[in-house]
Design a protein around this motif. Sequence first.
Motif, PDB file in Angstrom:
ATOM      1  N   PHE A  40      -2.372   3.716   2.618  1.00  0.00           N
ATOM      2  CA  PHE A  40      -0.944   3.187   1.893  1.00  0.00           C
ATOM      3  C   PHE A  40      -1.347   3.138   0.354  1.00  0.00           C
ATOM      4  O   PHE A  40      -0.324   3.573  -0.254  1.00  0.00           O
ATOM      5  CB  PHE A  40      -0.633   1.861   2.632  1.00  0.00           C
ATOM      6  CG  PHE A  40       0.462   1.128   1.769  1.00  0.00           C
ATOM      7  CD1 PHE A  40       1.617   1.705   2.102  1.00  0.00           C
ATOM      8  CD2 PHE A  40       0.431   0.362   0.703  1.00  0.00           C
ATOM      9  CE1 PHE A  40       3.013   1.394   1.388  1.00  0.00           C
ATOM     10  CE2 PHE A  40       1.514  -0.185   0.109  1.00  0.00           C
ATOM     11  CZ  PHE A  40       2.733   0.306   0.145  1.00  0.00           C
ATOM     12  N   SER A  41      -2.441   2.765  -0.014  1.00  0.00           N
ATOM     13  CA  SER A  41      -2.583   2.926  -1.545  1.00  0.00           C
ATOM     14  C   SER A  41      -2.242   4.227  -2.146  1.00  0.00           C
ATOM     15  O   SER A  41      -1.735   4.522  -3.229  1.00  0.00           O
ATOM     16  CB  SER A  41      -3.981   2.276  -2.007  1.00  0.00           C
ATOM     17  OG  SER A  41      -4.883   3.249  -1.221  1.00  0.00           O
ATOM     18  N   ILE A  42      -2.978   5.368  -1.295  1.00  0.00           N
ATOM     19  CA  ILE A  42      -2.529   6.785  -1.918  1.00  0.00           C
ATOM     20  C   ILE A  42      -1.126   6.935  -1.889  1.00  0.00           C
ATOM     21  O   ILE A  42      -0.565   7.480  -2.750  1.00  0.00           O
ATOM     22  CB  ILE A  42      -3.274   7.694  -1.077  1.00  0.00           C
ATOM     23  CG1 ILE A  42      -5.015   7.465  -1.020  1.00  0.00           C
ATOM     24  CG2 ILE A  42      -2.857   9.054  -1.240  1.00  0.00           C
ATOM     25  CD1 ILE A  42      -5.584   8.456   0.092  1.00  0.00           C
ATOM     26  N   LEU A  43      -0.367   6.498  -0.925  1.00  0.00           N
ATOM     27  CA  LEU A  43       1.209   6.752  -0.773  1.00  0.00           C
ATOM     28  C   LEU A  43       1.855   6.109  -1.889  1.00  0.00           C
ATOM     29  O   LEU A  43       2.652   6.884  -2.654  1.00  0.00           O
ATOM     30  CB  LEU A  43       1.669   6.357   0.421  1.00  0.00           C
ATOM     31  CG  LEU A  43       1.268   7.017   1.899  1.00  0.00           C
ATOM     32  CD1 LEU A  43       1.696   6.384   3.074  1.00  0.00           C
ATOM     33  CD2 LEU A  43       1.483   8.690   1.658  1.00  0.00           C
ATOM     34  N   THR A  44       1.476   4.698  -2.201  1.00  0.00           N
ATOM     35  CA  THR A  44       2.137   4.113  -3.251  1.00  0.00           C
ATOM     36  C   THR A  44       1.733   4.715  -4.763  1.00  0.00           C
ATOM     37  O   THR A  44       2.790   4.407  -5.629  1.00  0.00           O
ATOM     38  CB  THR A  44       1.868   2.383  -3.322  1.00  0.00           C
ATOM     39  OG1 THR A  44       0.559   2.432  -3.125  1.00  0.00           O
ATOM     40  CG2 THR A  44       2.492   2.007  -2.275  1.00  0.00           C
ATOM     41  N   ASP A  45       0.626   5.139  -4.664  1.00  0.00           N
ATOM     42  CA  ASP A  45       0.147   5.677  -6.052  1.00  0.00           C
ATOM     43  C   ASP A  45       1.119   6.943  -6.298  1.00  0.00           C
ATOM     44  O   ASP A  45       1.413   7.090  -7.454  1.00  0.00           O
ATOM     45  CB  ASP A  45      -1.320   6.218  -6.133  1.00  0.00           C
ATOM     46  CG  ASP A  45      -1.697   6.165  -7.392  1.00  0.00           C
ATOM     47  OD1 ASP A  45      -1.612   5.292  -8.165  1.00  0.00           O
ATOM     48  OD2 ASP A  45      -2.834   7.373  -7.497  1.00  0.00           O
ATOM     49  N   GLU A  73       3.667  -6.723   2.791  1.00  0.00           N
ATOM     50  CA  GLU A  73       2.890  -6.544   1.586  1.00  0.00           C
ATOM     51  C   GLU A  73       3.290  -5.234   1.006  1.00  0.00           C
ATOM     52  O   GLU A  73       3.791  -5.210  -0.334  1.00  0.00           O
ATOM     53  CB  GLU A  73       1.463  -6.722   1.559  1.00  0.00           C
ATOM     54  CG  GLU A  73       0.753  -8.140   1.775  1.00  0.00           C
ATOM     55  CD  GLU A  73      -0.567  -8.264   1.363  1.00  0.00           C
ATOM     56  OE1 GLU A  73      -1.343  -7.080   1.050  1.00  0.00           O
ATOM     57  OE2 GLU A  73      -1.187  -9.381   1.312  1.00  0.00           O
ATOM     58  N   HIS A  74       3.371  -4.134   1.865  1.00  0.00           N
ATOM     59  CA  HIS A  74       3.771  -2.791   1.565  1.00  0.00           C
ATOM     60  C   HIS A  74       5.053  -2.842   1.038  1.00  0.00           C
ATOM     61  O   HIS A  74       5.486  -2.176   0.126  1.00  0.00           O
ATOM     62  CB  HIS A  74       3.567  -1.851   2.755  1.00  0.00           C
ATOM     63  CG  HIS A  74       1.991  -1.885   2.923  1.00  0.00           C
ATOM     64  ND1 HIS A  74       1.689  -1.088   4.183  1.00  0.00           N
ATOM     65  CD2 HIS A  74       0.738  -2.464   2.683  1.00  0.00           C
ATOM     66  CE1 HIS A  74       0.191  -1.250   4.275  1.00  0.00           C
ATOM     67  NE2 HIS A  74      -0.189  -1.954   3.261  1.00  0.00           N
ATOM     68  N   LYS A  75       6.016  -3.551   1.999  1.00  0.00           N
ATOM     69  CA  LYS A  75       7.522  -3.252   1.598  1.00  0.00           C
ATOM     70  C   LYS A  75       7.834  -3.919   0.331  1.00  0.00           C
ATOM     71  O   LYS A  75       8.693  -3.366  -0.494  1.00  0.00           O
ATOM     72  CB  LYS A  75       8.379  -4.118   2.716  1.00  0.00           C
ATOM     73  CG  LYS A  75       8.231  -3.396   3.913  1.00  0.00           C
ATOM     74  CD  LYS A  75       9.207  -4.363   4.953  1.00  0.00           C
ATOM     75  CE  LYS A  75       9.309  -3.564   6.375  1.00  0.00           C
ATOM     76  NZ  LYS A  75      10.364  -2.414   6.323  1.00  0.00           N
ATOM     77  N   ILE A  76       7.262  -5.010  -0.057  1.00  0.00           N
ATOM     78  CA  ILE A  76       7.370  -5.914  -1.578  1.00  0.00           C
ATOM     79  C   ILE A  76       7.017  -4.605  -2.548  1.00  0.00           C
ATOM     80  O   ILE A  76       7.684  -4.662  -3.574  1.00  0.00           O
ATOM     81  CB  ILE A  76       6.725  -7.055  -1.554  1.00  0.00           C
ATOM     82  CG1 ILE A  76       7.520  -7.938  -2.485  1.00  0.00           C
ATOM     83  CG2 ILE A  76       5.335  -7.117  -1.879  1.00  0.00           C
ATOM     84  CD1 ILE A  76       7.065  -9.429  -2.634  1.00  0.00           C
ATOM     85  N   PHE A 116      -1.015 -12.545  -2.580  1.00  0.00           N
ATOM     86  CA  PHE A 116      -0.429 -11.331  -3.007  1.00  0.00           C
ATOM     87  C   PHE A 116       1.169 -11.274  -3.167  1.00  0.00           C
ATOM     88  O   PHE A 116       1.836 -10.988  -4.106  1.00  0.00           O
ATOM     89  CB  PHE A 116      -1.042 -10.251  -2.547  1.00  0.00           C
ATOM     90  CG  PHE A 116      -0.460  -8.953  -3.215  1.00  0.00           C
ATOM     91  CD1 PHE A 116      -0.690  -8.690  -4.385  1.00  0.00           C
ATOM     92  CD2 PHE A 116       0.255  -8.095  -2.316  1.00  0.00           C
ATOM     93  CE1 PHE A 116      -0.340  -7.285  -4.858  1.00  0.00           C
ATOM     94  CE2 PHE A 116       0.897  -7.030  -2.926  1.00  0.00           C
ATOM     95  CZ  PHE A 116       0.448  -6.717  -4.318  1.00  0.00           C
ATOM     96  N   ILE A 117       1.818 -11.723  -1.991  1.00  0.00           N
ATOM     97  CA  ILE A 117       3.093 -11.683  -1.717  1.00  0.00           C
ATOM     98  C   ILE A 117       4.045 -12.584  -2.724  1.00  0.00           C
ATOM     99  O   ILE A 117       4.824 -11.976  -3.595  1.00  0.00           O
ATOM    100  CB  ILE A 117       3.438 -12.034  -0.034  1.00  0.00           C
ATOM    101  CG1 ILE A 117       3.059 -10.837   0.796  1.00  0.00           C
ATOM    102  CG2 ILE A 117       4.969 -12.471  -0.078  1.00  0.00           C
ATOM    103  CD1 ILE A 117       3.444 -11.039   2.148  1.00  0.00           C
TER     104      ILE A 117
END
Length: 540
Positions: A40-45, A73-76, A116-117
């Motif tokens: 996911f971190s690669i996608l958000t980057d 967490e990903h959604k926010i 984190f949220i």
Amino acid sequence: MKNKTENHFNCKETLKNSVFLLFLIALFPLFIHAQKGPDFSILTDKSFQKLYQNPEDCIGYSQSLLISDKNLEHKIVLRNILSQAYAMQGNYVQSLNIYNQKEEEENIRKNSQSYFIHLFSEYSLADQYQNLGLYNQSKKIISSILQNQDLLKSRDMKMKTTIAKLYQLQAINFGITRNYQEALKNLIISDQYLTGHNKENSILTWENKIFRASYLIRQNKLEEAKKMLDEVIYEVKQKGDYPFIIAFAYENLSRYYFQKEDYNTAIKSLETGLLQIENLPYNNIKIVFYELFTRNYLALNNDQKYHYYNNLYSDLKAKLDTNKKEGIQYIVKLVETYNKKNFEIQKQKKIRQVRNTSIIVLFFVLGIVAYFLYESRRSKDLKKQLAFFEKQKERERSVQLKDSIKNEQKNTEKETPKVSKEKEDEILQKLKEWELSTNFLSKNMSISILSAQTEINTKYLSEVINSNKGKNFNTYINELRIDHIASLLKNDPAFLNYKVSYLAEYSGFSSHGAFTNVFKSITGMSPNHYIQEIIKNKRS
């Protein structure tokens, strides 16, 4: 003998098969892991990169991720990127719509242990306030977060990046009030948290350098600023295609040349920067380019180019001001709704407390009654006295309970008291801080917008301005505008070349005539006369 050999052979085969099966079982998780999609971190980057390449592409890409991902967490994080993409286009209402999309309360409750949220939600709200020009509210949220020393010691990469973003936002808040020392200090701290090796950390580092250069220019440290901007432009061109960052760097490079009164080179820098984003919907930075073009062509007395870019600037400014005004109204309603819900929750909490207390008291009383009834069996007279005594106590408690509930209801229904001395001092201090910004130059400035920007009730604002400033709201705003433009005319030689119509528009007045009338009523002379006096004094 033959049977023994066969049995031995069968045992060896069974053992072989068992070992092979165990080997396959051990490899199965690795095989499954290899089939998974990218981290996911690669996608958000990648999504964050697109934010600085093309907002439209960023929106499409991020929305597709948002639909398929169920992790809160990903959604926010994705919503924040989407929200920023709309803000870069100047679509502040849609930006707020994305921010305000909430998950079901049950999901939030289940995930409430994720700090984190909570942190990222607060950062997103501070970001929204800043987009709408509500810098005090943004500063207040960030100051509260950054007091948490345990948070600042976090080694988690996503937490560190979020902290870096918070310090960057706070630097911008300080820059707006011209506290450049604090702004630069916050940018340095922001850089210290950008230790990741992804594109997001690189982009934030470049942004920090550009912001630092812009504050150095305002402090007249021109050569140090230019060196920083040249470094950013070189690095970005080497690392990839980021038109927004290049445009942002050239915008500030033009300010360097403008400060040196090299208007032609300043225009070339603007042309180079605008070329990067001309066909992209980065309206929030395009308006800055149009304004800077207007200033430079005014200084060169090129009326044709001045009018061309001034028209572009005016049209886009009207559109963005309307969007921003709608955004401010939207966020004010969101805050009011939140406060109302919070008030209802507190009210229900009090009612529950009163009810629970009543039940405890009732059980206590019943226990006492039961005890005394048991004891009073020995004597009828004592029993009657105790029964009467307990009835009286119950009646008194019931009356007291009703009275306390009535008093609570009356207290909640009381009208807001008049401004106390402490409140008045607090409001005057907030107004003093607000006056350091240039928000009063907005054509759409109203007492409701000032209320939103300072978080002060409109009634209180009106009362304090009238009683302490000795003037109404409109006079107060107009005097701030005239004082500001008069100061610029004295201290910035470029403004002496500007036409009165531009000065009127720059100051937030609706017309040349209104500006001239107000200017004369405050200074005792017309704008032209005032400018001539300054020029005469400089020559002598």
